[in-house]
Structures are given as structure tokens and as C-alpha cells.
Design a protein around this motif. Structure first.
Motif, mmCIF file in Angstrom:
data_model
loop_
_atom_site.group_PDB
_atom_site.id
_atom_site.type_symbol
_atom_site.label_atom_id
_atom_site.label_comp_id
_atom_site.label_asym_id
_atom_site.label_seq_id
_atom_site.Cartn_x
_atom_site.Cartn_y
_atom_site.Cartn_z
ATOM 1 N N SER B 87 0.831 -1.208 0.000
ATOM 2 C CA SER B 87 0.000 0.000 0.000
ATOM 3 C C SER B 87 0.858 1.246 0.000
ATOM 4 O O SER B 87 0.618 2.184 -0.762
ATOM 5 C CB SER B 87 -0.928 0.018 1.212
ATOM 6 O OG SER B 87 -1.345 -1.268 1.548
ATOM 7 N N ALA B 91 1.314 4.151 -2.892
ATOM 8 C CA ALA B 91 1.058 5.567 -2.640
ATOM 9 C C ALA B 91 2.269 6.409 -3.033
ATOM 10 O O ALA B 91 2.151 7.455 -3.657
ATOM 11 C CB ALA B 91 0.717 5.773 -1.172
ATOM 12 N N VAL B 96 1.982 10.730 -3.985
ATOM 13 C CA VAL B 96 1.143 11.340 -2.969
ATOM 14 C C VAL B 96 1.881 12.579 -2.447
ATOM 15 O O VAL B 96 3.118 12.613 -2.464
ATOM 16 C CB VAL B 96 0.934 10.298 -1.843
ATOM 17 C CG1 VAL B 96 2.221 10.052 -1.093
ATOM 18 C CG2 VAL B 96 -0.165 10.693 -0.914
ATOM 19 N N ARG C 10 -9.097 9.609 -3.610
ATOM 20 C CA ARG C 10 -7.986 8.652 -3.529
ATOM 21 C C ARG C 10 -6.752 9.303 -2.939
ATOM 22 O O ARG C 10 -6.038 8.740 -2.139
ATOM 23 C CB ARG C 10 -7.595 8.204 -4.944
ATOM 24 C CG ARG C 10 -8.418 7.147 -5.509
ATOM 25 C CD ARG C 10 -7.642 5.854 -5.656
ATOM 26 N NE ARG C 10 -8.492 4.734 -5.292
ATOM 27 C CZ ARG C 10 -9.641 4.459 -5.881
ATOM 28 N NH1 ARG C 10 -10.070 5.245 -6.858
ATOM 29 N NH2 ARG C 10 -10.359 3.448 -5.503
ATOM 30 N N ALA C 14 -4.872 8.204 0.411
ATOM 31 C CA ALA C 14 -3.471 7.776 0.393
ATOM 32 C C ALA C 14 -2.654 8.619 1.352
ATOM 33 O O ALA C 14 -1.812 8.111 2.089
ATOM 34 C CB ALA C 14 -2.905 7.885 -1.023
#
Lengths: 482, 291, 342
Positions: B87, B91, B96, C10, C14
Motif C-alpha cells: 500500500s 502511494a 502522494v 484517492r 493515500a
């Protein structure tokens, strides 16, 4: 004036230079390698002594340190492979039986004189000796003593409430029952105060605390050496009623301790006492030293010390009965025994090594080490315990008096219980640790746990050779050969 | 594609030789000693006992219990490491906000010596002096037996393992993600595939080889866990949190019961090899499919 | 997920997840950092969090660490740096070469050859030691050479039995890491001592320790790099081969740059393993090449957990690695290099 100054300066210079050339005895070019656990405890004592010794003899000392739990394997592998890596080893006396085949004997010259006599007899005649030969030198004294909070004990309200509840005065306990009563009385979790702190964690020095509880019930003055094994047959004595009672009280103490006590090693005991979380504790002298140091403790100035509680009933393993005495027999337990310094036979610089050890453990140098916090050196010479001034640097006068009194009594008591020292030591203690932690967690009763230990110990003894183990056990307890 | 260029020997022999030289003696030595009863202390002469050590070990309930505990810790912690690691890697790869800082910080736990991690964990879990108990008490759960009761202790050990080794998974998966070609995604986007579909049908399968490799390495390394357990619980209460390497450590380095320890090491090796082979065998068809 | 940025909810999900993990990851390190400045009073009374607010910070722990009161700091630090870097560089280089060979070339040999090797090495050693009365070190060396020679020669003949290939070689490499380190460390110590008796001092020496570390890191490098090499498009290399570019040029000029993220990741992992490796360092060194993990482990002392010094030691061991991680994670950003080459 100028001439005078010039003259005195050159004279001083000459004197200074003269001193620098007096290496006595001369070990120029000799480099010793000394090994022990990672500092500061013990290692700093070695390093401090090294500095002084280097100045005196022009030799050099390099101190190599290993983590405590790896020190034993490191020394064993080094000794058994014949490598001459170490000239001086500082180790735990319990390991001595495994090392004795590889150690050199102490020079006869070191075994006489005032400094020799100054060593407390229990060390001089028992701990340092194996099969009649002096193979190591004690460099640290170890016994379990008792610590308590002076402020809590002398509080008038506490005294009254205690007397009302238990019927006798609140004071350092003389028996283990009193010890538990006190713990129960002070166990007040709501006020962030618990009764006592001891080590309970597997691998956290727990079994020494159990031994302290047991010593009072199993060390019969008429039956020396009978605490762990029968000195005649080498049958394990660990499941006799004296042991069971000791274990029951040890378990009870764990219930009167701070919540995470089952994970306590000795370090946490010190932290608990110094943090003001408990009213009393047992353990080595460090508790007192740490507790009295205002830089490390919240209860500095209130640290009282006394000898370990004893008992007026002692189990007689020969008659299989409890013998009642008209007075409380105080049994001192030499927990751990105290670090020893020795010289392996494979070393090529034995003479210099023993000279260094002599310097390290001389009354002056060791006395200084004993009062220097962080060296880990606890008193083992009579002279250590009689010089109050040294100690008043860290203790208050009352703390110093009680602390030294307790330490002195511990090494000079009439009834002294020695710690266990056997070849294959770790095999025996591993079994004990596992069963102990099961008993503490409530997974077995004290009797069951100890029966299991006795059975496994007897098997081990047979595997190692009963006669050999018996001879070793008798030697370790200071008993004559059969 | 495979070729037969003689230079291949030049590529492989250095590694082969180095590993052979270092590994052959320990292998031979351990094998020989495992068939003998040999204790260094107390010094007893070695005697040949054939399969005696192995039989003794296999009939020792402690061995089975310890193997079971180690397997439990290994599988649970590696499973968690993979899920969390994947995960986080996804990301980070998808940029991100704050990615650069995250990337750096997430790597840190792996770089700390395992012994130090365990020591710090002990501090944090301490009930009277550590922060976690304060936090949990604040939430209404005072004095949880983090290290004193078996199931909690196992949980604590697993959490520490996850803390320390997830960075490894993140690092490798991130590297893997970065080598994935762009064009497949562009094609998928043209077909209006949702993010989840893209993940399930493209990313995950293409990442499979790296995932399999990473989980495999983590599994074998997890089987060797010792410092964490040794420092946090000492293997207790009783032997309920003892792991295989800790068991071997006690036998080999405290009791110097070398014959027994060598036999244990070989059994250990067999256990891990079996698990490894089963693992690879199960996953082989998936790997073949996606090549 | 594609390399395009996330959008909408999203993105925030995240981010939230990363923040939680961030806090979880960072808290123990923060705790250690803060604790290293605490005096014993700041520890025993209960948990304290913020310097100057909850407790009085002091430099005692750091001072003690650097002054060598808790184990010789500078020597171990230097030793760790030198051994760690050299072993990792060597292992990554040698291992990548081997991994590439295992991916792009075919190796075939009979199981029997491998067995011959083991049997001759084993048997020869026992023979030499017990029957011929040679010293253990010499017996081992002769046995090893004989076994290797025989195995290589025997692979020239068509022997019966199953044939092993690349996959099995890789598995063999990885199996080296499956062997529990306890007995391996002790046995290696014995081997080094024996060789030391022959005149080459391996215990407590740079060569001895680094060599052992390279040998034990190679399996990981090979295992990890293998996947990265497999993932590389073969067409590029085939194109180069058509142009008659020699293999080693292909490897160093094309393959390595293309697999940079993998190389860097593997190097970092190898370095982390070697830097923190404890058992071999313990047994194969005494005073001259003692490394940092032994110093850190030594803080787990018998007489008490001195949290402040443990924290200081743990942190100081991590700082060089942090620098390394910072440098390398920057290099990893350019994973887009792959597209450029195409």
C-alpha cells in the motif's frame, strides 16, 4: 629571585623526569588485553586502574568490551580454541567451574600480606579458590541486601496504621513474613505506590532473587552447602519444603509489585525504587547507590538499607523436618558472587597480567572504585566498609551508615549462603528460569515447578557425570573432598 | 532467452567461489558434529551417536513448540509487512503529496540495529515509564500485559517486526513499480479501466515476481529472529515466545552443547527449505502465467 | 497504479494512510532521540515527551558515548564504516554479475557433480584430519581443492542422474541464508583460527570479516537482482548483440544503467544488513575490528537499562545510514530513466 625560581623549576623538572623513568616493575613494551562486559560497570574500573598502572609500570592495557550475554561464549570459545587473545579476563564467578581448566594460578607472593588479609574471608577462602588453588581475584563484591524508604517508614501515620493492622512496629523486616506484610501494607496502586520490586523476568537475573528468598529457609547452620544439592549424593534439593516456601513468597512478592513486574530485570528494580514507586526492594548494592544519587533518583536522602530478612525456621534436609530456632537466623546470600579477574593459561604475559590485577584490586585503587558511581565495584574488602568519609560524598550520613552496615554484614555474617557454581551452569539455570517463569505466570504450582526442576537437574547431573559434579559442587561450597 | 557465451563463467565463478569457500567448512563441521555428542563445557570428549541428537530433538516437545511459534511470528509479520508495504509503495509511486519526505522517513526503521529496535520497544512498552501505556490508559485500557502474557507478547513482537522490516518491502516494491513500463497503463486508460482494475490486472501481476522474491527473503530472514525476542521477553513466559534461533543460541552458546545445536541447525534448515520449496512451488504457476 | 498523480478522494486517502504510517514509523525514533537527552530523573518518574517542557535535557548520554565510557566508540564506528561499505560494494558488484549470468545464460550440470564435490570435500577433510594426521586447516584446504577439481572435471562427462540448471543454482545460493547463523558463526571462527595457525591471521582482521560478509550478502544480491534483470526488456540487448557488442560491454553499458533503481535498492539493503549484523562480528573480531552492533548490544546491560545511553547508541549507529538513505533515495527518483532509454 630569578635564580631561585630557575633553580626550583629545574629541580622540579629533574624530579619529574626522574619519576617518569621509574617503572616499577618495568613492563615497557608489554601490552595487555583485558576483556569484560560493555561498560561502564566493571569496564570503567578496569580502565581507571589501567591508567594508573600504565603510569606506574610503563606497560599498556587495552580493555575490550563485549555485551554481557555474549561475554561467556566469547571467553569460552577463546579459551577452548587456545587463542591467546586475552591476558586478563573479568568474569562472573558462576562461570569459573567451566574455566578452571584454562586458568593460571595466582602467584604465591600475592597470597600473603596485609592486602590479602583485608579481603573478606568469604571471598579469600571460598570464592577465589577452586580445588585448593587460588585461580582468580575478586574485584567486586556481591551480595543481596534490603532497601527501604526511610520517609515512608518513619511517617507517624504509617507507623500507627501498620501497628494497628499487624501488631508489631514498622521497621526493616527481620523475617520474610514481615517483608511481605510491609509490601502488602504499602501496596496502594491508587497513590502510585506499590509494595516491593524484584526481578521476575526470564533472563533478567530473576533466579538470584528466588535464591535470596530461599536462602533463609534452606541454609541450615549445621548442614553447610546443602542449599542446592545434597552434598553427599548430589541429589537436587530444589524441591524441598524450604524451597517451596521461598518460591511461594517470591510469587507473592510479584503480586505486590508494580504492574509490569513480571518483565522486571534488576535494572527495572533500580528504576522502580529510584522513581519512588515502591516502598522496599531487595537486590544488589546498586539500588542503594542509585537511589541515593540526587541526579538519578527521586528519593535521594531517603534510602535505608538493611540485611536480607531471615527466618527462625530452617529446613533440615537430613532429618527432613523444620528446625525451629529461638532467634531469627539471618542468612546472607552472596548473589552472583562478585566479578572475578583471572589470567588464562594461554596468555604470554602472565606475570604482567597478575601484576595489573594486583594493582586493580589493591585497597587504595579498589576503594576509590567502590565509591565512584558507575564502576560497578561493590565492597569486598573490610577496608571498603569502614571508611565512612568516602561514602558521604554520595550518601547522607544516615544512608551511608546503613548502607555500609548492610554491606559489611553481608560479607561477614555467621550464616552465609554461597551462590551456585557448577560446570554446565547455564544448563541448570536455563531449566530453572523456564520453570520459574511458568510458576510466576500461574501455569504451574510452586511444588510442581520445583519438582520438575529437580527431576531435570538430576538428569543433567547424571549426564555430566554425577561424581564429577559432586566433587565440583563440594569444591564450590567450600566443603572438603569426600 | 539464454545464451552460451563462455564469458558466462567469468560472471558467475567469483560469486560461486566466495560462497563455497566460506560455507563449505561450516557445513561440513556442523554435519559432523550433529552426529556426535559434543559439549565444550564441561569438557567431555566427543562421542559418535549417529542420529541420536536428531531423535532427541524430534521427540522434544520444546522443539515443536518453538518451531510453531517461529512459524507463527514469521508468517503473520511478513503478511502484514507485505500488505502495508505494498500500500505504501503504491502511494509513494503515485506521488502522494509529501512523497519525498515520506520516502526518506519510511526507510529509517530498517537501518536501525535489531537489538536497538528491541531495546527501544521495551522502553516504549514499559508500563510505568513508557508512553504507550499512558496512551492506552488515556483510551481506557490501562496496564495491558504487553510483554508478560503470551498472546500479547507475541503480538508485541510481531508489531516490532512489522515496524522494522516493512521498509524493506517498501523499498523493493517501489523499485519494482518504477521499472514498470508506462505504455500498458496508457493503453488501459484509453479503455477506461478503473484504478482498481488497473491495479488488479496490470500492476499486481507485473509486480508478482518482485513480490514473490521479497516475501520469500523476508520469510527466511524472519525465521532467524532472535534479538527482538531475546531483549523483549527472554523467550518467556516459560518458553512460549521462544524462537528457533533463540533456542539454538541457548543450546549452542550458553550450554555449548554443540552436537545438539548442530542437529538443531540442520533440522531448522530442513524446515525452512521445505517451506521455501512449497512456497515457490505454489507460486510457480502464477509466475509462469504472467511471464 | 500508474505513475500519474492520484486524483480526488484517492489522493487524500493515500495521504491519510501515509501519515498514519509516518507517525507510527517516526514515533519510536523520536522517542529515542528525546530520551537520549534525558537524565535518569526524566526517565524513572514516568513518560516525558518534550525537552525543556517535561524534563531538563542533558548531554550526559552523548558525552559518555563519545568519550568511550560505554565501549570504544570511534574505533568501532570506523570499523563499521570501512567494513560495511567495502563489503556492500563488493557484494553488489559480484552478485549482480552472477545474477545477470544466471538470467541470461544457461548453466547445466549434473546433480552427481555437486554430490561429488560435497562428498570429496567432506570425506577428504575427515581423511586428511583423522587418517593422514594433517592439521585441520591444511586438510580442509586440500580437500576443498580436490573436491572442486574433481567436480569440474566430472561435469565434462555425461553422468547419470538428474540435471540441474539455473534455478537450482539460485536456490542453492539462497539456501546459504537459510542456515541458522549460530553454528555457522562458531564454525567459521574455528576455521579462521585454524587458518590463523597456518600463518594467515583471519580472526579480528579486515579480510576475514569482510570476506565473510561478502559471502553472506551475495545470496541476497543475487536473489533480488535476478528479478530486476529478468524484468528488463531483452530486445535492447539483442539489438546490441546484433551489432556485435561484447557481453561485458552490454552488461556494464546497458544493463546496469537500466536497472539502476534495483541496484541502488539492493546496495542499500546489503549495506543495512552488514551494518547491523551482529553474530559474525561478535565471533570473528576481538578488539581491532569490533563493529557498532556489538557496542549497541552492549548497552543491554546486566545492571540496568540505562535508557538514555541505549537511545544515544542506537541513534548514533543509524546516522550514517540515514545519510546513505537520503543520498540513495534521491537517486531512486529517476526511475523514469527506463522510458528515456527506450
Amino acid at each position: 629571585m630569578k635564580k631561585f625560581l630557575l633553580a626550583s623549576v629545574s629541580m622540579l623538572a629533574a624530579l619529574g623526569a626522574g619519576n617518569a623513568f621509574a617503572c616499577d616493575p618495568d613492563y615497557t613494551g608489554v601490552e595487555l588485553t583485558a576483556t569484560t562486559q560493555t561498560g561502564p560497570y566493571i569496564a570503567s574500573a578496569l580502565q581507571l586502574a589501567a591508567k594508573g598502572w600504565e603510569e606506574k609500570t610503563c606497560g599498556k592495557v587495552k580493555v575490550v568490551e563485549f555485551p554481557w550475554s555474549e561475554l561467556y561464549p566469547k571467553i569460552v570459545t577463546s579459551l577452548t580454541s587456545g587463542e591467546d587473545a586475552f591476558d586478563v579476563i573479568a568474569f562472573a564467578p558462576a562461570w569459573a567451574p567451566d574455566f578452571t581448566d584454562f586458568l593460571s594460578e595466582m602467584p604465591a607472593a600475592m597470597q600473603k600480606g596485609e592486602a590479602w588479609e583485608d579481603i573478606a574471608p568469604v571471598y579469600r577462602e571460598q570464592l577465589m579458590v577452586w580445588n585448593g588453588k587460588v585461580l582468580s581475584q575478586t574485584m567486586d563484591g556481591d551480595a543481596h541486601t534490603y532497601s527501604y524508604r526511610i520517609d515512608l517508614f518513619e511517617n507517624a501515620d504509617n507507623q500507627k496504621a501498620f501497628k494497628d493492622k499487624y501488631g508489631y512496629d514498622l521497621a526493616p523486616p527481620k523475617t520474610w513474613k514481615q517483608y511481605l506484610d510491609i509490601a502488602e501494607f504499602f501496596n496502594q496502586p491508587a497513590k502510585n505506590l506499590w509494595g516491593t520490586a524484584e526481578a521476575f523476568r526470564r533472563g533478567g537475573q530473576q533466579f538470584w532473587f528466588l535464591f535470596s528468598h530461599v536462602a533463609g529457609y534452606t541454609s541450615h547452620p549445621d548442614n553447610p552447602g546443602g542449599m542446592f544439592f545434597d552434598p553427599d549424593t548430589m541429589d537436587a534439593q530444589v524441591n524441598n519444603p524450604g524451597w517451596v516456601r521461598g518460591l511461594e513468597e517470591y510469587i507473592r512478592a510479584s503480586k505486590l509489585a508494580p504492574p509490569n513486574a513480571l518483565n522486571f530485570s534488576f535494572g527495572e528494580v533500580n528504576a522502580a525504587f529510584a522513581g519512588g514507586q515502591v516502598a522496599e526492594s531487595i537486590g544488589w548494592g546498586d539500588t542503594g547507590v542509585i537511589g541515593a544519587d540526587p541526579k538519578q533518583s527521586k528519593v535521594a536522602g531517603n534510602v535505608g538499607s538493611a540485611s536480607l530478612p531471615g527466618s527462625d525456621e530452617i529446613w533440615n534436609y537430613k532429618t527432613k523436618k523444620w528446625d525451629k530456632f529461638d532467634h531469627v537466623v539471618q542468612t546472607s546470600f552472596m548473589a552472583f558472587g562478585g566479578w572475578q579477574a583471572a589470567v588464562p593459561e594461554s596468555s604470554t604475559k602472565k606475570e604482567a597480567a597478575w601484576n595489573y590485577i594486583q594493582y586493580l584490586t589493591s585497597p587504595e585503587v579498589s576503594g576509590q572504585a567502590a565509591i565512584t558511581g558507575g564502576t560497578g565495584v561493590n565492597p569486598y574488602r573490610i577496608s571498603h566498609t569502614t571508611n565512612l568519609d568516602l561514602w558521604s560524598k554520595i550518601f547522607s550520613p544516615r544512608e551511608a551508615k546503613e548502607y555500609l552496615g548492610a554491606q559489611k554484614e553481608a560479607v561477614t555474617a555467621k550464616n552465609i549462603a554461597l551462590d551456585m557454581r557448577l560446570p554446565g551452569y547455564f544448563s541448570y539455570t536455563e531449566i530453572l528460569e523456564i520453570e520459574l517463569s511458568k510458576a510466576l505466570a500461574g501455569e504451574s504450582t510452586p511444588q510442581q515447578a520445583l519438582d520438575s526442576v529437580a527431576e531435570q537437574w538430576n538428569k543433567l547431573t547424571d549426564e555430566f557425570g554425577r561424581d564429577k559434579q559432586l566433587a565440583a559442587y563440594r569444591a564450590s561450597m567450600g566443603l572438603p573432598k569426600k | 532467452m539464454t545464451r552460451n557465451d563462455p564469458i558466462k563463467h567469468f560472471f558467475i565463478w567469483p560469486a560461486l567461489l566466495i560462497v563455497l569457500i566460506i560455507s563449505i567448512f561450516p557445513l561440513v563441521y556442523s554435519l559432523t558434529t550433529s552426529f556426535m555428542s559434543m559439549r565444550l563445557v564441561p569438557p567431555t570428549p566427543a562421542r559418535f551417536v549417529g542420529f541420536g541428537n536428531y531423535v532427541e530433538l524430534l521427540s522434544n516437545p520444546r522443539f515443536w513448540h518453538v518451531a510453531g511459534t517461529t512459524t507463527l511470528i514469521a508468517f503473520l509479520s511478513v503478511g502484514l509487512q507485505y500488505v502495508i508495504g505494498l500500500s505504501v509503495a503504491l502511494a509513494l509511486n503515485a506521488r502522494v503529496p509529501g512523497e519525498g519526505l515520506f520516502r526518506f522517513v519510511f526507510l529509517l526503521p530498517m537501518l536501525v540495529a535489531p537489538v536497538a529496535v528491541a531495546l527501544i520497544a521495551r522502553q516504549v512498552l514499559n508500563p510505568t515509564m513508557g508512553p504507550l501505556n499512558e496512551f492506552m490508559t488515556f483510551l481506557g485500557f490501562p496496564n495491558l500485559p504487553f510483554l508478560t502474557q503470551t498472546s500479547w507478547a507475541l503480538g508485541s513482537i510481531i508489531v516490532v517486526e512489522v515496524w522494522q522490516w516493512t521498509p524493506f518491502v517498501i523499498l523493493m516494491l517501489l523499485a519494482g513499480l518504477q521499472t514498470l513500463p508506462e505504455d500498458v497503463y496508457e493503453a488501459a486508460a484509453l479503455e477506461n479501466a478503473s484504478a482498481w482494475q488497473q491495479f488488479r490486472d496490470i500492476t499486481f501481476p507485473m509486480l508478482l515476481p518482485v513480490s514473490v522474491a521479497v516475501v520469500f527473503i523476508r520469510l527466511i530472514e524472519s525465521y532467524k529472529i532472535i534479538d527482538t525476542v531475546f531483549v523483549m521477553t527472554g523467550g518467556g513466559p516459560g518458553i512460549s515466545t521462544e524462537t528457533l534461533t533463540l533456542f539454538a543460541y541457548q543450546e549452542g552458546f550458553k550450554k555449548f552443547n554443540l552436537g545438539y545445536t548442530s542437529a538443531l541447525s540442520f533440522l531448522f534448515l530442513i524446515v525452512i527449505t521445505v517451506i521455501g520449496m512449497v512456497y515457490l512451488a505454489i507460486l510457480r504457476p502464477y509466475l509462469e502465467k504472467h511471464k | 497504479m500508474s505513475a500519474r498523480a492520484l486524483t480526488g478522494s484517492r489522493r487524500w486517502l493515500a495521504l491519510a494512510g501515509c501519515l498514519v504510517w509516518f507517525a507510527f514509523t517516526l514515533f519510536p525514533l523520536y522517542w529515542a532521540a528525546v530520551t537520549s537527552f534525558k537524565s535518569p530523573i526524566g526517565v524513572v518518574g514516568g513518560a516525558t515527551y518534550i525537552p525543556f517542557v517535561d524534563f531538563e535535557p542533558t548531554m550526559t548520554a552523548w558525552y559518555e558515548l563519545f568519550s568511550g565510557q560505554r565501549g570504544g566508540f570511534y574505533d568501532t564506528f570506523t570499523a563499521s564504516m570501512i567494513v560495511g561499505l567495502s563489503a556492500s560494494v563488493a557484494a553488489t558488484a559480484i552478485g549482480s554479475m552472477a545474477a545477470y549470468a544466471l538470467v541470461r545464460f544457461t548453466f547445466r550440470f549434473r546433480l552427481l557433480s555437486a554430490l561429488i564435490f560435497v562428498v570429496v570435500a567432506f570425506g577428504g577433510f575427515l581423511l586428511g584430519r583423522n587418517v593422514m594426521g594433517l592439521g585441520q586447516g591444511i586438510a580442509l584446504i586440500y580437500a576443498f581443492i580436490a573436491a572442486l577439481a574433481l567436480a569440474v572435471i566430472s561435469s565434462r562427462f555425461r553422468l547419470p542422474g538428474p540435471e540441474l540448471g539455473n534455478k537450482d543454482i539460485v536456490f542453492w545460493f539462497v539456501s546459504q541464508r537459510m542456515f541458522p547463523p549460530i553454528v555457522a558463526a562458531f564454525a567459521l571462527y574455528l576455521m579462521y583460527t585454524e587458518v590463523g595457525k597456518l600463518g594467515f591471521k583471519l580472526v579480528d582482521s579486515y579480510i576475514g570479516l569482510t570476506f565473510a560478509y561478502i559471502a553472506f550478502s551475495l545470496p541476497i544480491v543475487i536473489w533480488l537482482m535476478r528479478d530486476f534483470f529478468e524484468a528488463l526488456p531483452v530486445e535492447v540487448e539483442e539489438a546490441a548483440m546484433v551489432d556485435n557488442v561484447p557481453t561485458w560491454r552490454i552488461f556494464f553499458g546497458i544493463v546496469l544503467p537500466m536497472s539502476k533503481p534495483g541496484l541502488i535498492a539492493t546496495f542499500m539493503i546489503t549495506l543495512a544488513f552488514v551494518w547491523n549484523e551482529f553474530l559474525f562480528a561478535l565471533f570473528l573480531t576481538n578488539s581491532k575490528w569490533q563493529t557498532l552492533p556489538i557496542l549497541v548490544a552492549g548497552q543491554n546491560s546486566q545492571r540496568g537499562d540505562e535508557w538514555w545511553s541505549i537511545s544515544a547508541a542506537a541513534l548514533v549507529a543509524i546516522i550514517p545510514m540515514m545519510v546513505m538513505a537520503g543520498v540513495l533515495s534521491r537517486l531512486m527518483r529517476s526511475g523514469l530513466l527506463l522510458g528515456a532509454i527506450k
